[in-house]
Design a protein around this motif. Sequence first.
Motif, PDB file in Angstrom:
ATOM      1  N   PHE A 131     -48.422 -13.100   6.769  1.00 38.06           N
ATOM      2  CA  PHE A 131     -49.117 -14.150   7.516  1.00 38.06           C
ATOM      3  C   PHE A 131     -48.851 -13.991   9.013  1.00 38.06           C
ATOM      4  O   PHE A 131     -49.744 -14.197   9.840  1.00 38.06           O
ATOM      5  CB  PHE A 131     -48.655 -15.529   7.035  1.00 38.06           C
ATOM      6  CG  PHE A 131     -49.319 -16.675   7.737  1.00 38.06           C
ATOM      7  CD1 PHE A 131     -50.498 -17.225   7.243  1.00 38.06           C
ATOM      8  CD2 PHE A 131     -48.781 -17.218   8.896  1.00 38.06           C
ATOM      9  CE1 PHE A 131     -51.123 -18.282   7.899  1.00 38.06           C
ATOM     10  CE2 PHE A 131     -49.394 -18.271   9.554  1.00 38.06           C
ATOM     11  CZ  PHE A 131     -50.567 -18.810   9.055  1.00 38.06           C
ATOM     12  N   PHE A 132     -47.609 -13.629   9.350  1.00 37.77           N
ATOM     13  CA  PHE A 132     -47.248 -13.526  10.771  1.00 37.77           C
ATOM     14  C   PHE A 132     -47.427 -12.124  11.351  1.00 37.77           C
ATOM     15  O   PHE A 132     -47.512 -11.986  12.575  1.00 37.77           O
ATOM     16  CB  PHE A 132     -45.794 -13.978  10.965  1.00 37.77           C
ATOM     17  CG  PHE A 132     -45.628 -15.474  10.971  1.00 37.77           C
ATOM     18  CD1 PHE A 132     -45.773 -16.197  12.147  1.00 37.77           C
ATOM     19  CD2 PHE A 132     -45.360 -16.160   9.802  1.00 37.77           C
ATOM     20  CE1 PHE A 132     -45.639 -17.579  12.152  1.00 37.77           C
ATOM     21  CE2 PHE A 132     -45.226 -17.527   9.795  1.00 37.77           C
ATOM     22  CZ  PHE A 132     -45.370 -18.252  10.968  1.00 37.77           C
ATOM     23  N   THR A 133     -47.486 -11.097  10.527  1.00 43.17           N
ATOM     24  CA  THR A 133     -47.466  -9.739  11.082  1.00 43.17           C
ATOM     25  C   THR A 133     -48.684  -8.884  10.756  1.00 43.17           C
ATOM     26  O   THR A 133     -48.861  -7.835  11.382  1.00 43.17           O
ATOM     27  CB  THR A 133     -46.210  -8.984  10.583  1.00 43.17           C
ATOM     28  OG1 THR A 133     -46.273  -8.838   9.151  1.00 43.17           O
ATOM     29  CG2 THR A 133     -44.936  -9.725  10.954  1.00 43.17           C
ATOM     30  N   ASP A 134     -49.511  -9.289   9.790  1.00 51.03           N
ATOM     31  CA  ASP A 134     -50.665  -8.456   9.418  1.00 51.03           C
ATOM     32  C   ASP A 134     -51.817  -8.695  10.383  1.00 51.03           C
ATOM     33  O   ASP A 134     -52.403  -9.782  10.401  1.00 51.03           O
ATOM     34  CB  ASP A 134     -51.093  -8.775   7.985  1.00 51.03           C
ATOM     35  CG  ASP A 134     -52.298  -7.939   7.550  1.00 51.03           C
ATOM     36  OD1 ASP A 134     -52.534  -6.881   8.160  1.00 51.03           O
ATOM     37  OD2 ASP A 134     -53.003  -8.357   6.608  1.00 51.03           O
ATOM     38  N   PRO A 135     -52.190  -7.703  11.200  1.00 52.52           N
ATOM     39  CA  PRO A 135     -53.268  -7.910  12.180  1.00 52.52           C
ATOM     40  C   PRO A 135     -54.623  -8.170  11.527  1.00 52.52           C
ATOM     41  O   PRO A 135     -55.450  -8.874  12.108  1.00 52.52           O
ATOM     42  CB  PRO A 135     -53.273  -6.614  12.994  1.00 52.52           C
ATOM     43  CG  PRO A 135     -52.620  -5.598  12.116  1.00 52.52           C
ATOM     44  CD  PRO A 135     -51.614  -6.349  11.296  1.00 52.52           C
ATOM     45  N   LEU A 136     -54.857  -7.618  10.324  1.00 47.56           N
ATOM     46  CA  LEU A 136     -56.149  -7.840   9.675  1.00 47.56           C
ATOM     47  C   LEU A 136     -56.295  -9.314   9.290  1.00 47.56           C
ATOM     48  O   LEU A 136     -57.320  -9.939   9.580  1.00 47.56           O
ATOM     49  CB  LEU A 136     -56.285  -6.939   8.445  1.00 47.56           C
ATOM     50  CG  LEU A 136     -57.667  -6.919   7.764  1.00 47.56           C
ATOM     51  CD1 LEU A 136     -57.908  -5.572   7.108  1.00 47.56           C
ATOM     52  CD2 LEU A 136     -57.810  -8.027   6.720  1.00 47.56           C
ATOM     53  N   TYR A 137     -55.283  -9.880   8.646  1.00 43.88           N
ATOM     54  CA  TYR A 137     -55.377 -11.296   8.274  1.00 43.88           C
ATOM     55  C   TYR A 137     -55.455 -12.178   9.517  1.00 43.88           C
ATOM     56  O   TYR A 137     -56.232 -13.125   9.570  1.00 43.88           O
ATOM     57  CB  TYR A 137     -54.182 -11.708   7.415  1.00 43.88           C
ATOM     58  CG  TYR A 137     -54.256 -13.161   6.998  1.00 43.88           C
ATOM     59  CD1 TYR A 137     -55.070 -13.551   5.938  1.00 43.88           C
ATOM     60  CD2 TYR A 137     -53.559 -14.150   7.691  1.00 43.88           C
ATOM     61  CE1 TYR A 137     -55.174 -14.882   5.569  1.00 43.88           C
ATOM     62  CE2 TYR A 137     -53.664 -15.478   7.331  1.00 43.88           C
ATOM     63  CZ  TYR A 137     -54.466 -15.837   6.268  1.00 43.88           C
ATOM     64  OH  TYR A 137     -54.585 -17.158   5.915  1.00 43.88           O
ATOM     65  N   ARG A 138     -54.669 -11.842  10.511  1.00 40.84           N
ATOM     66  CA  ARG A 138     -54.651 -12.637  11.743  1.00 40.84           C
ATOM     67  C   ARG A 138     -56.025 -12.630  12.402  1.00 40.84           C
ATOM     68  O   ARG A 138     -56.495 -13.648  12.912  1.00 40.84           O
ATOM     69  CB  ARG A 138     -53.596 -12.067  12.691  1.00 40.84           C
ATOM     70  CG  ARG A 138     -53.368 -12.873  13.963  1.00 40.84           C
ATOM     71  CD  ARG A 138     -52.494 -14.078  13.703  1.00 40.84           C
ATOM     72  NE  ARG A 138     -52.161 -14.762  14.947  1.00 40.84           N
ATOM     73  CZ  ARG A 138     -50.978 -14.664  15.555  1.00 40.84           C
ATOM     74  NH1 ARG A 138     -50.024 -13.911  15.035  1.00 40.84           N
ATOM     75  NH2 ARG A 138     -50.747 -15.326  16.654  1.00 40.84           N
TER      76      ARG A 138
END
Length: 273
Positions: free
Chosen positions: A145-152
């Motif tokens: 949630f905090f580190t995946d650029p795709l989800y962000r």
Amino acid sequence: MSRRARVSPAEAGLPDGGARRRTPGLRREEVAVLAGVGASWYQWLEQGRDISVSPQVLDSVARVLKLSGAERRHLYLLAGLNPPPPEAEPDRQDMYEGLRRLIDTWMPYPAHIMDAYYNCVLYNDAAAAVLGMRPDITQNCVVDFFTDPLYRSRSKSWERNARTVVAQFRAASSARPDDEGFQALLAQLTEASPEFAAMWAERDIEDAGQIRKELEHPLVGLLVVESTAMRVPARPDLTVVLHTPLDEANTAAKLEWLASPEGRRGAMYPVAG
């Protein structure tokens, strides 16, 4: 008394002497000796008298009577004590096939299953297509949630939901303060994300429940879903997270299209975002 009657002397490690017993299962005196308590005290326990009991003594009785986790917690409640945390029963460890059927049946809507440390142990095709779950990330729902650029990049509600995620993680970890797994995960999150560290310092706490998520998908545009976290009583170490489409942005129809052959073909070609 009913559980005492179900345990044979042989199962308790006692010789039966070969003689017929008037009492089915174990005698009160035998349970008392095996549990390391007085015979009179154990009799009063069975009779429900107003006596002083401790968790250690109840655990000894539960061990002798071969109580299940649910029965042991029930014994605590009958004695007026706070029950121990639920644990997965040994005969319920292998439930993955049934849980896989559950989340696959939830298609075309995203669903995944987490362990006690938020590691994703199972996810369906919709979770991969919509939430970006894939093998090359950490597979930990809080870390990603905090580190995946795709989800962000897809989450339009990230800022609003981040504090809820941290507060729910604090509630889960607070229930197991000496757990090395949570301590290691907290250290990993604090190092990997300054945003997580700042929110953790605010000390908010919140039970798991429902979260509204707004996602901008590269093929179908805006999706609005509601995620619901549910525990599995037989596997308290697992949480099922189901995403339900809300009546906004034609979300249900878009999710159905993404799961269709046409939508799957479209997902084969990289799209920015």
